[in-house]
Scaffold this motif. Structure first.
Motif, PDB file in Angstrom:
ATOM      1  N   ARG A   1      -7.231  13.887 -20.436  1.00  0.00           N
ATOM      2  CA  ARG A   1      -7.976  15.055 -19.975  1.00  0.00           C
ATOM      3  C   ARG A   1      -7.199  15.804 -18.904  1.00  0.00           C
ATOM      4  NH1 ARG A   1     -13.264  15.517 -19.983  1.00  0.00           N
ATOM      5  NH2 ARG A   1     -13.078  15.160 -22.201  1.00  0.00           N
TER       6      ARG A   1
ATOM      7  N   GLU B   1     -14.444  11.513 -15.898  1.00  0.00           N
ATOM      8  CA  GLU B   1     -13.987  12.472 -16.896  1.00  0.00           C
ATOM      9  C   GLU B   1     -12.477  12.721 -16.833  1.00  0.00           C
ATOM     10  OE1 GLU B   1     -15.789  13.665 -19.172  1.00  0.00           O
ATOM     11  OE2 GLU B   1     -17.854  13.335 -18.501  1.00  0.00           O
TER      12      GLU B   1
ATOM     13  N   LEU C   1     -18.914  17.908 -22.849  1.00  0.00           N
ATOM     14  CA  LEU C   1     -18.894  17.532 -21.439  1.00  0.00           C
ATOM     15  C   LEU C   1     -20.312  17.561 -20.862  1.00  0.00           C
ATOM     16  CD1 LEU C   1     -15.748  19.466 -20.156  1.00  0.00           C
ATOM     17  CD2 LEU C   1     -16.000  16.991 -20.365  1.00  0.00           C
TER      18      LEU C   1
END
Length: 347
Positions: free
Chosen positions: A69, A64, A117
């Protein structure tokens, strides 16, 4: 010791409290019938388990942490001139009465894809713990932490915030609509009380007429003369006729009393309907279709409800308003839109 380390790692992925882990370690050794090592040794195994849990957490979430991000997460710790504070502090502020403020938070989090997410690779307790740490620490304290500790904390924080803020938007919207509906109900009851007072003379007239009509001593051919003549008289009858009130709608004017709140609801209802995803089964098909129509009207700044718009979800006590609007060709009457808004709020 290897088995103890494995046990502590599994517990550390759920709980980060050193005291709790120490106690769990002692209980594990007792259950395994192993003489407990010295406290210092157990403390070292607890510290080792916490460090491994921290690395394991980062490794599970590593996919992730793209460059984009990471930049977005670091941006939470920088003061945003548009709001005069860091986004971390802004997200941590409790829900306020303004629905638009919470919708702005929701849109910001969705801009970070926080609502998409998937953190199921972490135990639920671990996610809650990291999010709690993120809320407790200041932006400066988080910025000083190394990336392997900082990014998992911020990631779980925004993921949990996306869910919580959505719930807050729905709750505030429901409270706002319910408050206006309660206010309209009080207004309706006041109007009914005034109507009852205004109808006292007509009630007294009705009692007088019934006394004549129901009197078995009075012949039928004299009833009309007594009512129009010596007992009641034309003057009183005409006065009662001129003061006649229109019949009440099925809901006694409850929805009509909401008309004054329409402008207030319009301040945030379009944003709520746009921000909150709605879904339902076959029974909710009409309601969902009506919400889509409202979204289209809001997007195009139109006011006229198209012909054939579904109304099966509208409560029976309110359908008379829709029928009255349709009969006069008023496709933008407030009852049609308020009926949809209230039903959506109830859903």
């Amino acid at each position: 010791m290897k088995e103890l380390d494995e046990f502590l790692l599994a517990r550390a992925m759920e709980h980060d409290s050193p005291t709790l882990l120490f106690r769990l370690a002692c209980e594990y050794l007792i259950s395994a019938k192993v003489i407990r090592p010295g406290p210092v040794t157990v403390v070292k195994r607890v510290a080792h388990a916490r460090e491994v849990a921290r690395r394991e957490t980062f490794d599970r979430l590593a996919r992730e942490f793209t460059d984009e991000r990471r930049a977005g997460l670091d941006g939470l710790l920088v003061v945003d001139t548009a709001i005069g504070m860091t986004r971390l502090r802004w997200l941590g502020k409790g829900p306020v009465e303004a629905v638009k403020t919470e919708i702005a938070k929701l849109e910001f989090l969705r801009g970070m894809d926080a609502h998409r997410l998937d953190l199921s690779v972490l135990p639920a307790e671990r996610r809650r713990f990291l999010a709690t740490v993120g809320r407790r620490l200041t932006a400066q304290a988080l910025a000083r932490r190394d990336p392997e500790r900082r990014y998992p904390i911020l990631l779980t924080l925004v993921a949990q915030s996306a869910t919580e803020v959505l719930d807050e938007v729905v709750q505030l919207f429901d409270q706002a609509v319910s408050a206006r509906e309660s206010k309209a109900e009080r207004k309706m009851r006041g109007a009914l009380a005034e109507r009852a007072k205004a109808g006292e003379d007509r009630q007294a007239l009705l009692d007088a007429i019934l006394a004549i009509v129901a009197d078995p001593v009075v012949p039928d051919e004299q009833v009309g003369g007594l009512i129009r003549g010596e007992r009641i008289g034309w003057e009183r009858l005409r006065a009662a006729q001129s003061a006649a009130l229109p019949p009440l709608p099925r809901d006694h004017g409850h929805l009509a009393a909401l008309e004054g709140s329409y402008g207030y609801l319009r301040q945030f209802t379009p944003q709520v309907l746009e921000a909150v995803p709605l879904a339902g089964g076959n029974a909710a098909a009409d309601l969902l279709a009506a919400v889509r129509i409202l979204r289209d009207l809001n997007a195009t700044s139109a006011r006229k409800v198209p012909a054939g718009a579904p109304a099966g979800f509208v409560p029976a006590r309110w359908r008379g308003y829709l029928q009255d609007a349709a009969e006069v060709g008023d496709t933008s009457a407030y009852p049609a839109l308020l009926g949809v808004v209230r039903a959506a709020g109830a859903a």
